[in-house]
Design a protein around this motif. Structure first.
Motif, mmCIF file in Angstrom:
data_model
loop_
_atom_site.group_PDB
_atom_site.id
_atom_site.type_symbol
_atom_site.label_atom_id
_atom_site.label_comp_id
_atom_site.label_asym_id
_atom_site.label_seq_id
_atom_site.Cartn_x
_atom_site.Cartn_y
_atom_site.Cartn_z
ATOM 1 N N GLY A 130 -12.299 -12.588 3.700
ATOM 2 C CA GLY A 130 -11.085 -12.396 4.493
ATOM 3 C C GLY A 130 -9.940 -13.255 3.955
ATOM 4 N N LEU A 131 -8.725 -12.789 4.157
ATOM 5 C CA LEU A 131 -7.566 -13.432 3.529
ATOM 6 C C LEU A 131 -6.593 -14.035 4.539
ATOM 7 C CD1 LEU A 131 -6.971 -10.710 0.753
ATOM 8 C CD2 LEU A 131 -8.023 -12.963 0.479
ATOM 9 N N VAL A 132 -7.065 -14.250 5.780
ATOM 10 C CA VAL A 132 -6.170 -14.823 6.790
ATOM 11 C C VAL A 132 -6.816 -16.006 7.523
ATOM 12 C CG1 VAL A 132 -4.741 -12.772 7.170
ATOM 13 C CG2 VAL A 132 -6.907 -12.993 8.411
ATOM 14 N N TRP A 383 -8.018 -3.756 -13.744
ATOM 15 C CA TRP A 383 -6.735 -4.454 -13.962
ATOM 16 C C TRP A 383 -6.009 -4.599 -12.635
ATOM 17 C CZ3 TRP A 383 -4.464 -6.539 -18.378
ATOM 18 C CH2 TRP A 383 -3.140 -6.985 -18.204
ATOM 19 N N ARG A 384 -5.924 -3.498 -11.902
ATOM 20 C CA ARG A 384 -5.246 -3.532 -10.591
ATOM 21 C C ARG A 384 -5.967 -4.479 -9.627
ATOM 22 N NH1 ARG A 384 -4.605 -4.648 -6.199
ATOM 23 N NH2 ARG A 384 -3.974 -3.398 -4.399
ATOM 24 N N GLU A 385 -7.296 -4.395 -9.628
ATOM 25 C CA GLU A 385 -8.058 -5.193 -8.659
ATOM 26 C C GLU A 385 -8.106 -6.673 -9.027
ATOM 27 O OE1 GLU A 385 -11.884 -3.369 -7.923
ATOM 28 O OE2 GLU A 385 -10.965 -1.407 -7.699
ATOM 29 N N ILE A 387 -5.425 -8.433 -9.558
ATOM 30 C CA ILE A 387 -4.176 -9.106 -9.143
ATOM 31 C C ILE A 387 -4.454 -10.221 -8.115
ATOM 32 C CG2 ILE A 387 -1.859 -8.825 -8.172
ATOM 33 C CD1 ILE A 387 -1.859 -5.954 -9.219
ATOM 34 N N PRO A 388 -5.307 -9.988 -7.089
ATOM 35 C CA PRO A 388 -5.535 -11.085 -6.134
ATOM 36 C C PRO A 388 -6.046 -12.364 -6.795
ATOM 37 C CG PRO A 388 -6.410 -9.032 -5.259
ATOM 38 C CD PRO A 388 -5.969 -8.744 -6.665
ATOM 39 N N GLU A 389 -6.986 -12.231 -7.732
ATOM 40 C CA GLU A 389 -7.510 -13.438 -8.386
ATOM 41 C C GLU A 389 -6.459 -14.069 -9.289
ATOM 42 O OE1 GLU A 389 -11.391 -13.693 -9.653
ATOM 43 O OE2 GLU A 389 -12.134 -12.081 -8.384
ATOM 44 N N TYR A 398 0.117 -18.017 -1.110
ATOM 45 C CA TYR A 398 0.531 -17.681 0.260
ATOM 46 C C TYR A 398 0.663 -16.172 0.312
ATOM 47 C CZ TYR A 398 1.449 -22.597 1.192
ATOM 48 O OH TYR A 398 1.297 -23.949 1.375
ATOM 49 N N LYS A 399 -0.090 -15.558 1.246
ATOM 50 C CA LYS A 399 -0.184 -14.091 1.251
ATOM 51 C C LYS A 399 0.504 -13.495 2.465
ATOM 52 C CE LYS A 399 -4.308 -13.061 -1.329
ATOM 53 N NZ LYS A 399 -3.696 -11.949 -2.038
ATOM 54 N N TYR A 400 1.268 -12.459 2.226
ATOM 55 C CA TYR A 400 1.908 -11.710 3.311
ATOM 56 C C TYR A 400 1.601 -10.246 3.079
ATOM 57 C CZ TYR A 400 3.857 -16.253 3.716
ATOM 58 O OH TYR A 400 3.949 -17.622 3.832
ATOM 59 N N GLY A 440 4.951 -8.725 -6.021
ATOM 60 C CA GLY A 440 4.741 -7.646 -5.051
ATOM 61 C C GLY A 440 3.899 -6.541 -5.657
ATOM 62 N N TYR A 441 3.001 -6.014 -4.864
ATOM 63 C CA TYR A 441 2.146 -4.893 -5.280
ATOM 64 C C TYR A 441 1.547 -4.335 -4.001
ATOM 65 C CZ TYR A 441 -1.571 -8.224 -4.388
ATOM 66 O OH TYR A 441 -2.384 -9.134 -3.771
ATOM 67 N N GLY A 442 0.816 -3.250 -4.096
ATOM 68 C CA GLY A 442 0.142 -2.780 -2.884
ATOM 69 C C GLY A 442 -0.067 -1.294 -2.844
ATOM 70 N N HIS A 443 -0.395 -0.876 -1.636
ATOM 71 C CA HIS A 443 -0.805 0.513 -1.420
ATOM 72 C C HIS A 443 0.433 1.287 -0.978
ATOM 73 C CE1 HIS A 443 -4.536 -1.721 -1.496
ATOM 74 N NE2 HIS A 443 -4.159 -2.402 -0.425
ATOM 75 N N LEU A 444 1.237 1.644 -1.946
ATOM 76 C CA LEU A 444 2.524 2.272 -1.609
ATOM 77 C C LEU A 444 2.312 3.558 -0.813
ATOM 78 C CD1 LEU A 444 5.712 1.883 -2.769
ATOM 79 C CD2 LEU A 444 5.166 4.244 -3.311
ATOM 80 N N LEU A 449 2.773 -3.268 1.536
ATOM 81 C CA LEU A 449 3.114 -4.193 0.447
ATOM 82 C C LEU A 449 2.315 -5.486 0.587
ATOM 83 C CD1 LEU A 449 5.353 -5.291 -1.742
ATOM 84 C CD2 LEU A 449 6.330 -6.382 0.277
ATOM 85 N N HIS A 450 1.890 -6.026 -0.559
ATOM 86 C CA HIS A 450 1.366 -7.392 -0.582
ATOM 87 C C HIS A 450 2.387 -8.273 -1.284
ATOM 88 C CE1 HIS A 450 -2.354 -6.039 1.003
ATOM 89 N NE2 HIS A 450 -2.665 -5.323 -0.042
ATOM 90 N N LEU A 451 2.993 -9.168 -0.522
ATOM 91 C CA LEU A 451 3.843 -10.199 -1.121
ATOM 92 C C LEU A 451 2.957 -11.421 -1.318
ATOM 93 C CD1 LEU A 451 6.386 -11.942 -1.775
ATOM 94 C CD2 LEU A 451 6.701 -12.190 0.702
ATOM 95 N N ALA A 483 -0.675 -5.429 7.797
ATOM 96 C CA ALA A 483 -0.990 -4.016 7.557
ATOM 97 C C ALA A 483 -2.492 -3.805 7.533
ATOM 98 C CB ALA A 483 -0.374 -3.566 6.243
ATOM 99 N N GLU A 484 -3.229 -4.722 6.835
ATOM 100 C CA GLU A 484 -4.672 -4.482 6.682
ATOM 101 C C GLU A 484 -5.513 -5.756 6.676
ATOM 102 O OE1 GLU A 484 -5.420 -2.529 2.939
ATOM 103 O OE2 GLU A 484 -4.681 -4.213 1.757
ATOM 104 N N HIS A 485 -4.945 -6.908 6.448
ATOM 105 C CA HIS A 485 -5.780 -8.119 6.353
ATOM 106 C C HIS A 485 -6.086 -8.762 7.703
ATOM 107 C CE1 HIS A 485 -4.285 -8.777 1.928
ATOM 108 N NE2 HIS A 485 -5.120 -7.767 2.035
ATOM 109 N N GLY A 486 -5.285 -8.435 8.723
ATOM 110 C CA GLY A 486 -5.502 -9.018 10.044
ATOM 111 C C GLY A 486 -4.629 -10.239 10.279
#
Ligand code: FAD
Ligand code: MLT
Ligand code: ZN
Length: 526
Positions: A130-132, A383-385, A387-389, A398-400, A440-444, A449-451, A483-486
Motif C-alpha cells: 500500500g502507498l498511503v 518499463w512503465r511499471e 516508474i514507482p521504484e 511524496y505521492k499524490y 506525472g504519469y498514470g492511467h489517463l 494522475l500520479h504526481l 483515485a485508487e491508492h486510498g
C-alpha cells in the motif's frame, strides 16, 4: 517521425535492448542505507497513542499461541518485525511487537473476538504494498497478516468465478487463471506481492480498469471477519442478486477499517489470446488527450490500457534501470503506452496500425514502436511499471494519486513543480537540494494522475510546501484526492477536500456501528 512501413515491419531494436526488469515480488529496500523514522515521531503533531487501547502482555501472547497452535504463526522478534512495521515507500514505520499469521477464517474470528474484548488494536495486512501508510501500525497495534491464508478455494470454468483465500498473491491467482484460459480482472505493478484480499480492501484500480472496470463490479462476494469476531460471508453470491443491501461494497475500499477480508469471489473474463502493445512519443499534453480520444474511437472494444508518462518520469526510469529509453530518437515531453487485447491477432494488429497511421497523419504522434512478440510487450510494460521504484530510488517519494477532469489533469504536476521551485527545493542532478523533481504519469484512460515528488530525503519543509497546497488545488478542480491508492494514514486529515460533511458523517456512523471500540486499523482516515 516513423512511417507506416516502418511500423509494419517494426524495427524494434530499442525494445529488445530494454533491461528485462520484471516486478515479481516488488523490491523494497532501494534506499537501504537510511533508517525509516517512526511515524509516531515524524507525525507527533498529528497523532498520539490513544490510552483506551490495551498494551500487549504475556497473557495475550499465551492466548494467541493457543489459538494459532503453532509458534511459527506468531512473529515477535525485532528483526523479523521490521518488514511488517515498515511501508513500501519507507516513509512510515510502526512499533508493533506482534504479527499474527492465522491459517483459517475461524482463527481470525477468535483473534478478533479476543482483541475486541481486550481492546487490543489490530491492523490487517496483505502484501504490504500500500502507498498511503494504511497497512502498517502507527503505534503498537497488532499486525494481522493474511499471508498464511493463500489457497485457491474453487474455480468454475463455465462461469469464470474464482473463489480464493484473501492472502493469495495476485500474480499467483492470475497464473492459476491463465492455466484455465482466464484472466484476473485487475493488474498492477505490485502483483508479485500484493494480495487478492489487499486489492479488495483498497479497491485498487491498476493498469486495465479501463477494460475490466472496478472491483466494485467484478467482486461477487466476500468473506470477512467483523471487529467483534462475527464471520460475514457472501462468498457464494450469484452474479445477479438483488436481495437487500450489498454489504460487501462497504468492505471494498474500506482499507482494513471495517472488517478483515478472509475470502474473495470474483468474476474473471476469458484471457485474451492476442495482445498488442505500442509505445508512442507525443509532443504535448493536449495531444495526449487527442490520441486518447482517437484510441477510444478507433480501437474501441479491443483497447485495454491507455497509460501516459511525462518526459521526466522517463528520465528517472532510464537512470534507475540503467537502460536506454524504448524510443531512442530523442527526448519527448510525453509518452503513451497503448495496449489492445482481443482474440484475433491480424484483426487487432490491423486496427492498431490503422489507428497509428491516422494519428501520424494528423501529426499527433512523433515517434513510436509496436512490440512484435510477448517478450517485447512485457519489456514495454515493465518499463512503465518501473516508474514507482524509479521515483523512490533517490531516497523517497511524496505521492499524490488523484482524479481530475482530464483537461486539467497534468496542470497539477506543473503547479507542484512551480511551487517547489519557488521554495528553491529542486535540483534533478545535485544532491544539494532535497527534491529531485516532480513527475506525472498514470492511467489517463481512467482520468487518474500520479504526481510523484521524488526526493532525496523525507523532510517537513517539502511536505509543508506540498500539503495542503496539492489538496486545495485538487478540490478547486472538483477532483478526488484518492483515485485508487486510498487514504490510509497519509490523507487522514484531508478527506474533507473530497467528501462533504454529510458523507464523512455517514462513514463515521458506519465505522462506529461495526467497530464501536475502534480496534480495527486506528489512527487512519476514519
Ligand atoms: P496492503 O498494502 O497490505 O494493505 C493495504 C490496505 O488494505 C491497508 O489499509 C490494510 O489494512 C488493508 N488490508 C490489506 N489486506 C486486508 C484484508 N485481507 N482485510 C482487510 N483489510 C486489508 N495500487 C493501485 O490501485 N493501482 C496500481 O496500479 C498500483 N500499482 C502499484 C505498484 C507498485 C510497485 C506498488 C508498490 C504499489 C502499487 N499500488 C497500486 C498500491 C498497492 O499495491 C495496492 O493498494 C494494493 O491493493 C495493496 O494490496 P496489499 O495486499 O499489498 O495490501
Ligand atoms: C502505478 O500506476 O504505477 C501505481 O499506482 C503505483 C504508483 O503510482 O506508485
Ligand atoms: Zn496507478
Amino acid at each position: 517521425m516513423f512511417k507506416k512501413q516502418i511500423l509494419l515491419s517494426a524495427r524494434l531494436g530499442s525494445c529488445q535492448a530494454l533491461n528485462p526488469f520484471r516486478a515479481n515480488a516488488v523490491s523494497r529496500f532501494y534506499a537501504s542505507g537510511k533508517a525509516v523514522a517512526l511515524t509516531a515521531d515524524t507525525y507527533s503533531d498529528k497523532v498520539q497513542r490513544d490510552s483506551k487501547y490495551k498494551k500487549l502482555d504475556e497473557k495475550d501472547l499465551l492466548f494467541f499461541r493457543d489459538i494459532l497452535k503453532d509458534g511459527n504463526y506468531m512473529i515477535s522478534n525485532e528483526q523479523d518485525l521490521e518488514f511488517y512495521n515498515e511501508d513500501w515507500m519507507r516513509k512510515y514505520k510502526g512499533q508493533s511487537q506482534l504479527v499474527l499469521k492465522p491459517k483459517t477464517t475461524e482463527q481470525v474470528s477468535e483473534i478478533m473476538k479476543y482483541c475486541n474484548a481486550q481492546k487490543l488494536a489490530v491492523v490487517p495486512q496483505g502484501g504490504n504494498t500500500g502507498l498511503v501508510g494504511g497497512s502498517i501500525p502507527v503505534f503498537d497495534e497488532i499486525i494481522l497478516s493474511l499471508s498464511n491464508m493463500n489457497k485457491i478455494r474453487s474455480f468454475d470454468s463455465v462461469s469464470g468465478i474464482l473463489k480464493c483465500d484473501a492472502g493469495v498473491i495476485l500474480e499467483n491467482a492470475d497464473n492459476f487463471l491463465a492455466e484455465n484460459g482466464y484472466i484476473f480482472p485487475l493488474d498492477l505493478g505490485a502483483k508479485g506481492s500484493c494480495h487478492v484480499g489487499g486489492v479488495c480492501a483498497t479497491n485498487a484500480g491498476g493498469l486495465r480498469l479501463l477494460r475490466y472496470g472496478s472491483l466494485h463490479g467484478t467482486v461477487l462476494g466476500l468473506e470477512a471477519v467483523l471487529p467483534d469476531g462475527t464471520i460475514y460471508s457472501s462468498i457464494d453470491a450469484l452474479r445477479k442478486d438483488n436481495t437487500g443491501y450489498d454489504f460487501k461494497q462497504l468492505l471494498i475500499g474500506s482499507e482494513g477499517t471495517l472488517g478483515v477480508i478472509t475470502g474473495v469471489s470474483i468474476l474473471c473474463p476469458s484471457r485474451p489470446t492476442s495482445t498488442n502493445v505500442a509505445f508512442l512519443a507525443v509532443s504535448s499534453y493536449e495531444t495526449v488527450q487527442k490520441v486518447f480520444v482517437g484510441a477510444r474511437k478507433e480501437l474501441s472494444e479491443i483497447l485495454s490500457a491507455f497509460e501516459f508518462m511525462d518526459g521526466k518520469s522517463q528520465l528517472l526510469t532510464g537512470r534507475y534501470l540503467k537502460a536506454d529509453h524504448p524510443i531512442e530518437s530523442g527526448d519527448y515531453p510525453f509518452y503513451v503506452l497503448i495496449e489492445t487485447s482481443g482474440s484475433n491477432r491480424d484483426h487487432d494488429m490491423e486496427k492498431l496500425e490503422t489507428f497509428l497511421a491516422n494519428a501520424m497523419e494528423e501529426g499527433l504522434v512523433d515517434d513510436g514502436i509496436i512490440a512484435q512478440d510477448e517478450a517485447q510487450s512485457q519489456s514495454l510494460w515493465s518499463w512503465r511499471e518501473s516508474i514507482p521504484e524509479a521515483s523512490a530510488h533517490d531516497g523517497g517519494v511524496y505521492k499524490y494519486d488523484v482524479s481530475i477532469p482530464l483537461k486539467d489533469l497534468y496542470g497539477l504536476v506543473e503547479a507542484a513543480e512551480t511551487k517547489l521551485n519557488e521554495a528553491n527545493l529542486v535540483d534533478i542532478d545535485s544532491n544539494d537540494k532535497p527534491v529531485v523533481g516532480a513527475i506525472g504519469y498514470g492511467h489517463l484512460g481512467d482520468g487518474n494522475l500520479h504526481l510523484n515528488v521524488c526526493v532525496r530525503e523525507y523532510n517537513k519543509n517539502i511536505e509543508k510546501t506540498l500539503e495542503p497546497f496539492v489538496y486545495e488545488w485538487i478540490q478547486e478542480k472538483q477532483g478526488s484526492i484518492s483515485a485508487e491508492h486510498g487514504l490510509g494514514f497519509q490523507k487522514k486529515n484531508y478527506i474533507g477536500y473530497s467528501k462533504s460533511d454529510v458523507e464523512i458523517k455517514l462513514i463515521k456512523d458506519i465505522k462506529n456501528h461495526y467497530d464501536p471500540n475502534g480496534i480495527l486499523n486506528p489512527y487512519k482516515y476514519v
